[in-house]
Design an enzyme around this catalytic site. Structure first.
Site, PDB file in Angstrom:
ATOM      1  N   TYR A 184    -105.981   1.013 -52.829  1.00  0.00           N
ATOM      2  CA  TYR A 184    -104.979   1.050 -51.762  1.00  0.00           C
ATOM      3  C   TYR A 184    -105.465   0.440 -50.445  1.00  0.00           C
ATOM      4  O   TYR A 184    -104.706   0.393 -49.468  1.00  0.00           O
ATOM      5  CB  TYR A 184    -104.438   2.463 -51.569  1.00  0.00           C
ATOM      6  CG  TYR A 184    -103.381   2.855 -52.598  1.00  0.00           C
ATOM      7  CD1 TYR A 184    -102.944   1.949 -53.566  1.00  0.00           C
ATOM      8  CD2 TYR A 184    -102.806   4.123 -52.598  1.00  0.00           C
ATOM      9  CE1 TYR A 184    -101.976   2.297 -54.509  1.00  0.00           C
ATOM     10  CE2 TYR A 184    -101.832   4.477 -53.522  1.00  0.00           C
ATOM     11  CZ  TYR A 184    -101.419   3.561 -54.476  1.00  0.00           C
ATOM     12  OH  TYR A 184    -100.447   3.918 -55.405  1.00  0.00           O
ATOM     13  N   ASP A 202    -119.845  11.554 -58.991  1.00  0.00           N
ATOM     14  CA  ASP A 202    -118.606  11.386 -59.743  1.00  0.00           C
ATOM     15  C   ASP A 202    -117.822  12.688 -59.608  1.00  0.00           C
ATOM     16  O   ASP A 202    -118.292  13.747 -60.035  1.00  0.00           O
ATOM     17  CB  ASP A 202    -118.971  11.115 -61.213  1.00  0.00           C
ATOM     18  CG  ASP A 202    -117.751  10.944 -62.095  1.00  0.00           C
ATOM     19  OD1 ASP A 202    -116.624  11.264 -61.654  1.00  0.00           O
ATOM     20  OD2 ASP A 202    -117.930  10.503 -63.240  1.00  0.00           O
ATOM     21  N   GLY A 239    -109.320   3.523 -61.071  1.00  0.00           N
ATOM     22  CA  GLY A 239    -110.133   4.212 -60.067  1.00  0.00           C
ATOM     23  C   GLY A 239    -110.395   5.670 -60.411  1.00  0.00           C
ATOM     24  O   GLY A 239    -110.598   6.034 -61.578  1.00  0.00           O
ATOM     25  N   VAL A 240    -110.369   6.494 -59.398  1.00  0.00           N
ATOM     26  CA  VAL A 240    -110.679   7.912 -59.599  1.00  0.00           C
ATOM     27  C   VAL A 240    -109.587   8.574 -60.455  1.00  0.00           C
ATOM     28  O   VAL A 240    -109.870   9.495 -61.229  1.00  0.00           O
ATOM     29  CB  VAL A 240    -110.903   8.609 -58.230  1.00  0.00           C
ATOM     30  CG1 VAL A 240    -109.644   8.779 -57.443  1.00  0.00           C
ATOM     31  CG2 VAL A 240    -111.629   9.933 -58.413  1.00  0.00           C
ATOM     32  N   ASP A 241    -108.375   8.089 -60.341  1.00  0.00           N
ATOM     33  CA  ASP A 241    -107.252   8.607 -61.144  1.00  0.00           C
ATOM     34  C   ASP A 241    -107.551   8.429 -62.641  1.00  0.00           C
ATOM     35  O   ASP A 241    -107.442   9.382 -63.445  1.00  0.00           O
ATOM     36  CB  ASP A 241    -105.986   7.837 -60.735  1.00  0.00           C
ATOM     37  CG  ASP A 241    -104.693   8.456 -61.226  1.00  0.00           C
ATOM     38  OD1 ASP A 241    -104.736   9.562 -61.784  1.00  0.00           O
ATOM     39  OD2 ASP A 241    -103.637   7.825 -61.035  1.00  0.00           O
TER      40      ASP A 241
HETATM   41  N1  AR6 Z   1    -115.505   9.970 -58.297  1.00  0.00           N
HETATM   42  C1  AR6 Z   1    -115.411   9.864 -56.955  1.00  0.00           C
HETATM   43  N2  AR6 Z   1    -114.860   8.785 -56.336  1.00  0.00           N
HETATM   44  C2  AR6 Z   1    -114.412   7.785 -57.121  1.00  0.00           C
HETATM   45  C3  AR6 Z   1    -114.470   7.814 -58.536  1.00  0.00           C
HETATM   46  C4  AR6 Z   1    -115.038   8.983 -59.130  1.00  0.00           C
HETATM   47  N3  AR6 Z   1    -115.139   9.116 -60.455  1.00  0.00           N
HETATM   48  N4  AR6 Z   1    -113.935   6.663 -59.019  1.00  0.00           N
HETATM   49  C5  AR6 Z   1    -113.563   5.929 -57.943  1.00  0.00           C
HETATM   50  N5  AR6 Z   1    -113.857   6.597 -56.804  1.00  0.00           N
HETATM   51  P1  AR6 Z   1    -109.077   4.564 -55.849  1.00  0.00           P
HETATM   52  P2  AR6 Z   1    -106.795   4.677 -53.975  1.00  0.00           P
HETATM   53  C6  AR6 Z   1    -113.641   6.200 -55.403  1.00  0.00           C
HETATM   54  O1  AR6 Z   1    -108.842   3.115 -56.066  1.00  0.00           O
HETATM   55  O2  AR6 Z   1    -107.419   3.653 -53.099  1.00  0.00           O
HETATM   56  C7  AR6 Z   1    -105.302   4.205 -58.915  1.00  0.00           C
HETATM   57  O3  AR6 Z   1    -105.013   3.216 -59.851  1.00  0.00           O
HETATM   58  C8  AR6 Z   1    -113.459   4.720 -55.103  1.00  0.00           C
HETATM   59  O4  AR6 Z   1    -114.715   4.070 -55.039  1.00  0.00           O
HETATM   60  O5  AR6 Z   1    -109.385   5.409 -57.010  1.00  0.00           O
HETATM   61  O6  AR6 Z   1    -106.185   5.886 -53.341  1.00  0.00           O
HETATM   62  C9  AR6 Z   1    -104.152   5.168 -58.684  1.00  0.00           C
HETATM   63  O7  AR6 Z   1    -103.400   5.401 -59.857  1.00  0.00           O
HETATM   64  C10 AR6 Z   1    -112.773   4.784 -53.733  1.00  0.00           C
HETATM   65  O8  AR6 Z   1    -113.745   4.954 -52.684  1.00  0.00           O
HETATM   66  O9  AR6 Z   1    -107.786   5.258 -55.111  1.00  0.00           O
HETATM   67  C11 AR6 Z   1    -103.341   4.467 -57.639  1.00  0.00           C
HETATM   68  O10 AR6 Z   1    -102.483   3.510 -58.215  1.00  0.00           O
HETATM   69  C12 AR6 Z   1    -111.945   6.077 -53.816  1.00  0.00           C
HETATM   70  O11 AR6 Z   1    -112.414   6.786 -54.967  1.00  0.00           O
HETATM   71  C13 AR6 Z   1    -104.380   3.780 -56.799  1.00  0.00           C
HETATM   72  O12 AR6 Z   1    -105.506   3.561 -57.655  1.00  0.00           O
HETATM   73  C14 AR6 Z   1    -110.458   5.834 -53.972  1.00  0.00           C
HETATM   74  O13 AR6 Z   1    -110.247   4.674 -54.772  1.00  0.00           O
HETATM   75  C15 AR6 Z   1    -104.834   4.653 -55.650  1.00  0.00           C
HETATM   76  O14 AR6 Z   1    -105.699   3.909 -54.837  1.00  0.00           O
END
Ligand code: AR6
Length: 175
Positions: free
Chosen positions: A125, A9, A31-33
């Site tokens: 995304y 994480d 997600g990560v955000d």
């Molecule tokens: N630590 C590490 N990686 C993570 C975590 C974490 N705590 N949580 C999720 N991931 P995403 P995007 C991974 O969807 O595709 C948001 O709503 C996840 O499994 O977070 O760039 C933003 O506000 C995946 O492999 O980001 C935008 O609207 C990776 O992080 C949109 O999502 C990215 O997934 C951005 O989409």
């Protein structure tokens, strides 16, 4: 520059700066955000709102990056970047490479020595994780770093970690 790949994480990372896969509003999301905003506390949203009231009135452009403090996180800074959204037709790898390059530019400006990245654009995304891995690893490997000495890719699952490790092997074998 040292590059490492792990599963975990990213909000637990003690890197000087962690990178957030944000959206152009900078005002949070899933997600990560969402995880980063939750762990950093409400002051992070306040800092993002200040950015939106200042130089980022139009939001943050896809491929660009900007930093805030990390507040309650173990890191010092959060570098917010906006990955291209494949589901909206943004499939140009140059835009994705720009996220990693611009994030490192910002890290250098801050004087960060260690930076942790998630798999930007590989979640909501909709990018293929293998493509993200190839673009991310190549861009970071080729970045002319001065202060950043170590970059860690913190993946959220073991399958993602394996995808990144394979991409790293292929990159090492072909160039
Ligand atoms: N630590 C590490 N990686 C993570 C975590 C974490 N705590 N949580 C999720 N991931 P995403 P995007 C991974 O969807 O595709 C948001 O709503 C996840 O499994 O977070 O760039 C933003 O506000 C995946 O492999 O980001 C935008 O609207 C990776 O992080 C949109 O999502 C990215 O997934 C951005 O989409």
């Amino acid at each position: 520059m040292q590059i490492t790949i792990s599963t975990g994480d990213i909000t637990a990372s003690s890197a000087d700066a962690i990178v957030n896969a944000a959206n152009s509003s900078l005002l949070g999301g899933g997600g990560v955000d969402g995880a980063i905003h939750q762990a950093a506390g409400p002051a992070l949203l306040g800092a993002c709102r200040e950015l939106r009231a200042g130089a980022y009135r139009q939001g943050l452009a896809t491929g660009d990056a900007v930093a805030t403090p990390a507040f309650d996180l173990p890191s010092r800074w959060v570098i917010h970047t906006v990955g291209p959204n494949a589901r909206a037709g943004e499939t140009d790898p140059a835009l994705l490479a720009s996220c990693f390059r611009r994030s490192l530019d910002v890290a250098e400006e801050l004087g960060a020595e260690t930076v942790a990245f998630p798999a930007v654009s590989a979640g909501v995304y909709g990018w293929d994780p293998a493509t993200v891995a190839e673009v991310a690893l190549r861009t970071v490997r080729d970045y002319p770093a001065r202060t950043v000495r170590s970059v860690e890719f913190v993946l959220f699952s073991e399958p993602s970690e394996i995808v990144f490790r394979r991409a790293w092997q292929v990159l090492a074998a072909t160039s």
